[in-house]
Design a protein around this motif. Structure first.
Motif, short mmCIF file in Angstrom:
data_model
loop_
_atom_site.label_atom_id
_atom_site.label_comp_id
_atom_site.label_asym_id
_atom_site.label_seq_id
_atom_site.Cartn_x
_atom_site.Cartn_y
_atom_site.Cartn_z
N TYR A 100 0.84 -1.21 0.00
CA TYR A 100 0.00 0.00 0.00
C TYR A 100 0.87 1.26 0.00
O TYR A 100 0.60 2.23 -0.71
CB TYR A 100 -0.91 -0.02 1.21
CG TYR A 100 -1.89 1.12 1.29
CD1 TYR A 100 -3.10 1.06 0.61
CD2 TYR A 100 -1.61 2.27 2.03
CE1 TYR A 100 -4.01 2.11 0.68
CE2 TYR A 100 -2.50 3.31 2.10
CZ TYR A 100 -3.70 3.23 1.43
OH TYR A 100 -4.59 4.27 1.49
N GLU A 122 3.26 1.43 -3.34
CA GLU A 122 2.53 1.77 -4.56
C GLU A 122 1.84 3.13 -4.48
O GLU A 122 1.25 3.58 -5.46
CB GLU A 122 1.49 0.69 -4.86
CG GLU A 122 2.11 -0.67 -5.19
CD GLU A 122 1.08 -1.74 -5.45
OE1 GLU A 122 -0.14 -1.41 -5.41
OE2 GLU A 122 1.46 -2.90 -5.68
N ARG A 152 -0.98 4.30 -3.03
CA ARG A 152 -2.37 4.19 -3.48
C ARG A 152 -3.25 5.33 -2.96
O ARG A 152 -4.24 5.69 -3.60
CB ARG A 152 -2.95 2.85 -3.01
CG ARG A 152 -2.22 1.64 -3.57
CD ARG A 152 -2.74 0.36 -2.96
NE ARG A 152 -1.97 -0.80 -3.41
CZ ARG A 152 -2.13 -2.03 -2.90
NH1 ARG A 152 -3.04 -2.24 -1.96
NH2 ARG A 152 -1.39 -3.02 -3.36
#
Length: 210
Positions: free
Chosen positions: A18, A21, A23
């Motif tokens: 999480y 990346e 997000r």
């Protein structure tokens, strides 16, 4: 322990993937959120790799310049690495910058070496941190501005924070070089004095033998 309790490995995705990346693009005091809002999707992976992987290039130069010079070198290199991690993590908070400043201030000799530049840079960074909530309220609460208001404050925080950290590292390197020079000169002087006092004793022993 989480895998044993839940029976799966989803915690790895929630805790590590999480963050890696990026997000969540919720505005914060870091640089990632605005950059990934503006970047085209086809370039996202390239920027993501560059921003996450470039951190691997700092430890070796810091070790060669600071870390290998004992006794204080390893500690100074650790503080510098901590500051770099704070500057380039995807989701930093004000407490992370406070931790960086507190760590930098633990070495009073380096701060003295930096003189007024360090004070100027830390003041600029604190100004950005103090103005960040106001700019956030102007954009998200009162709807009287746009994202550039908030991003300008993140630029102030990160630019002054980066200049502060680089000035601290330069001060640590200057202090290390001066300390090494002083130690070298001290060793030369002591060896010369020792040779001076050793010669009369050698001559006296030679006269006694003769």
């Amino acid at each position: 322990s989480s895998s044993v309790i839940t029976g799966d490995w989803l915690f790895l995705d929630a805790c590590y993937a999480y963050v890696l990346e990026v997000r969540d693009l919720t505005p914060n005091v870091g640089m990632f959120w605005y950059l990934f809002i503006e970047v085209f999707d086809r370039f996202r992976n390239m920027f993501l790799f560059i921003l996450q992987a470039h951190l691997l290039f700092y430890p070796v130069p810091l070790y060669l310049k600071l870390g290998r010079h004992r006794p204080t070198g390893p500690w100074l290199a650790t503080i510098a690495c901590l500051g770099i991690l704070v500057m380039f993590q995807p989701y930093p908070t004000a407490s992370d910058f406070a931790l960086m400043v507190a760590a930098l201030l633990t070495s009073a000799e380096v701060v003295k070496e930096c003189e007024t530049a360090f004070v100027f840079f830390i003041s600029g960074m604190l100004f950005g941190v103090a103005m960040f909530p106001s700019m956030r309220a102007v954009w998200l609460t009162r709807n009287a501005g746009n994202s550039n208001y908030l991003y300008n404050m993140t630029l102030v925080i990160n630019v002054f924070g980066g200049l502060m950290l680089s000035e601290w590292v330069r001060g640590a390197m200057r202090l290390r070089r001066r300390t090494s020079s002083i130690a070298y000169c001290r060793e030369v002087v002591l060896s010369a004095v020792e040779d001076v006092f050793r010669k009369p004793k050698t001559e006296e022993k030679g006269e006694e033998v003769s």
